[in-house]
Write a protein that holds these residues in place. Structure first.
Motif, mmCIF file in Angstrom:
data_model
loop_
_atom_site.group_PDB
_atom_site.id
_atom_site.type_symbol
_atom_site.label_atom_id
_atom_site.label_comp_id
_atom_site.label_asym_id
_atom_site.label_seq_id
_atom_site.Cartn_x
_atom_site.Cartn_y
_atom_site.Cartn_z
ATOM 1 N N GLN A 2 35.439 86.089 28.931
ATOM 2 C CA GLN A 2 34.558 85.062 28.385
ATOM 3 C C GLN A 2 35.133 84.526 27.085
ATOM 4 O OE1 GLN A 2 32.165 84.728 25.654
ATOM 5 N NE2 GLN A 2 31.526 82.790 26.523
ATOM 6 N N GLY A 3 35.637 85.414 26.257
ATOM 7 C CA GLY A 3 36.301 85.001 25.035
ATOM 8 C C GLY A 3 35.414 84.292 24.040
ATOM 9 N N VAL A 27 35.627 76.053 19.363
ATOM 10 C CA VAL A 27 36.558 76.531 20.381
ATOM 11 C C VAL A 27 36.170 75.929 21.734
ATOM 12 C CG1 VAL A 27 37.575 78.539 21.527
ATOM 13 C CG2 VAL A 27 36.945 78.665 19.100
ATOM 14 N N CYS A 28 37.017 75.023 22.212
ATOM 15 C CA CYS A 28 36.775 74.348 23.496
ATOM 16 C C CYS A 28 37.173 75.228 24.675
ATOM 17 C CB CYS A 28 37.596 73.057 23.569
ATOM 18 S SG CYS A 28 37.197 71.840 22.307
ATOM 19 N N GLU A 29 38.273 75.957 24.486
ATOM 20 C CA GLU A 29 38.799 76.757 25.587
ATOM 21 C C GLU A 29 39.448 78.011 25.036
ATOM 22 O OE1 GLU A 29 41.083 75.632 29.686
ATOM 23 O OE2 GLU A 29 41.863 74.707 27.865
ATOM 24 N N HIS A 30 39.231 79.132 25.728
ATOM 25 C CA HIS A 30 39.855 80.395 25.341
ATOM 26 C C HIS A 30 40.025 81.222 26.601
ATOM 27 C CE1 HIS A 30 39.667 84.556 23.334
ATOM 28 N NE2 HIS A 30 40.867 84.056 23.134
ATOM 29 N N ASN A 31 41.268 81.578 26.888
ATOM 30 C CA ASN A 31 41.547 82.394 28.071
ATOM 31 C C ASN A 31 42.770 83.261 27.809
ATOM 32 O OD1 ASN A 31 43.855 80.723 28.517
ATOM 33 N ND2 ASN A 31 42.578 79.252 29.621
ATOM 34 N N ASP A 32 43.305 83.889 28.847
ATOM 35 C CA ASP A 32 44.445 84.796 28.689
ATOM 36 C C ASP A 32 45.693 84.087 28.176
ATOM 37 O OD1 ASP A 32 42.906 86.888 29.595
ATOM 38 O OD2 ASP A 32 43.544 86.668 31.683
ATOM 39 N N GLU A 33 45.758 82.770 28.334
ATOM 40 C CA GLU A 33 46.943 82.016 27.915
ATOM 41 C C GLU A 33 46.867 81.549 26.458
ATOM 42 O OE1 GLU A 33 47.567 78.905 30.818
ATOM 43 O OE2 GLU A 33 47.057 80.315 32.420
ATOM 44 N N ALA A 35 44.153 79.677 23.201
ATOM 45 C CA ALA A 35 42.900 79.010 22.851
ATOM 46 C C ALA A 35 43.179 77.611 22.315
ATOM 47 C CB ALA A 35 42.140 79.836 21.809
ATOM 48 N N MET A 36 42.159 76.765 22.420
ATOM 49 C CA MET A 36 42.224 75.392 21.932
ATOM 50 C C MET A 36 40.895 75.074 21.277
ATOM 51 S SD MET A 36 40.939 72.161 23.014
ATOM 52 C CE MET A 36 41.385 70.495 22.626
ATOM 53 N N GLY A 134 46.905 85.867 22.706
ATOM 54 C CA GLY A 134 46.740 86.962 21.755
ATOM 55 C C GLY A 134 46.757 86.559 20.287
ATOM 56 N N GLN A 135 47.196 85.348 19.971
ATOM 57 C CA GLN A 135 47.310 84.931 18.574
ATOM 58 C C GLN A 135 45.950 84.841 17.889
ATOM 59 O OE1 GLN A 135 49.190 81.091 18.017
ATOM 60 N NE2 GLN A 135 49.183 81.275 15.795
ATOM 61 N N LEU A 136 44.967 84.212 18.536
ATOM 62 C CA LEU A 136 43.642 84.079 17.930
ATOM 63 C C LEU A 136 43.004 85.458 17.729
ATOM 64 C CD1 LEU A 136 41.320 82.429 16.817
ATOM 65 C CD2 LEU A 136 40.523 82.071 19.170
ATOM 66 N N GLU A 137 43.124 86.319 18.719
ATOM 67 C CA GLU A 137 42.562 87.659 18.601
ATOM 68 C C GLU A 137 43.167 88.387 17.400
ATOM 69 O OE1 GLU A 137 42.299 86.470 22.946
ATOM 70 O OE2 GLU A 137 43.693 86.183 21.305
#
Length: 185
Positions: A2-3, A27-33, A35-36, A134-137
């Motif tokens: 879900q992120g 945050v519009c989008e966040h997934n395994d690849e 975030a944007m 992984g950068q945002l995390e």
């Protein structure tokens, strides 16, 4: 995962990068690849009318929207417009988000912004903020960001100068209570 989609990233006081200092990023989008997101509270010295004029798009100069400021949405593709808006389908390049929102990047929405055909509420931003996997995390773990659920009222109804404090207040935190120290259990 879900992120952090449909959340705000509130810049912590130690984050002194000029692009993100005291920023609120949706945050519009966040997934395994990765975030944007779009910074929603850093106005540029450019109005919607200025931008439309530069793009040679006809607009209604009497519309209250014409004088609203364009935001610096982030450092990625800062020459490209991103319109974060209340849901209004029918544009060439829109991505539906959560909470009744969409982000549109196609020129056709720009033609509508000062007319009755415009989405009910919107923010026009140049550029976006992007993070690799992984950068945002890691930045959150490093105490660069406070993460809170997004609130459409903060996005659209407040003046830019009030958004950072209002986003922190939404979870009961006053800006003076924020620290540069990260706590890890």
């Amino acid at each position: 995962m879900q992120g952090f989609q449909n959340h705000f990233l509130i810049a912590m006081p130690a984050l002194d990068d000029p692009m993100f200092k005291r920023s609120v990023t949706y945050v519009c989008e966040h997934n395994d690849e990765g975030a944007m997101g779009i910074v929603i509270n850093h106005p540029l010295p450019v109005s919607v009318a200025d931008l439309l004029k530069q793009l040679e798009i006809t607009f209604d100069a009497d519309s209250p929207v014409a004088s609203s400021q364009v935001c610096a949405g982030g450092p990625v593709q800062s020459d490209r417009g991103f319109v974060l808006h209340t849901a209004k389908p029918g544009y060439h390049s829109s991505m539906p988000l959560e909470n009744g929102l969409m982000v549109t990047t196609s020129k056709d929405i720009l033609m509508d912004l000062t007319t009755a055909a415009a989405p009910e509420k919107f923010i026009l931003a140049l550029g976006y903020a992007g993070w690799t996997a992984g950068q945002l995390e890691q930045e959150i773990a490093d105490n660069s960001w406070l993460v809170v659920p997004a609130d459409n009222h903060i996005i659209f109804d407040l003046i830019h100068a009030e958004k950072w404090q209002s986003a922190t207040a939404a979870i009961g935190i006053k800006p003076w209570q924020l620290t540069n120290e990260a706590g890890h259990a």
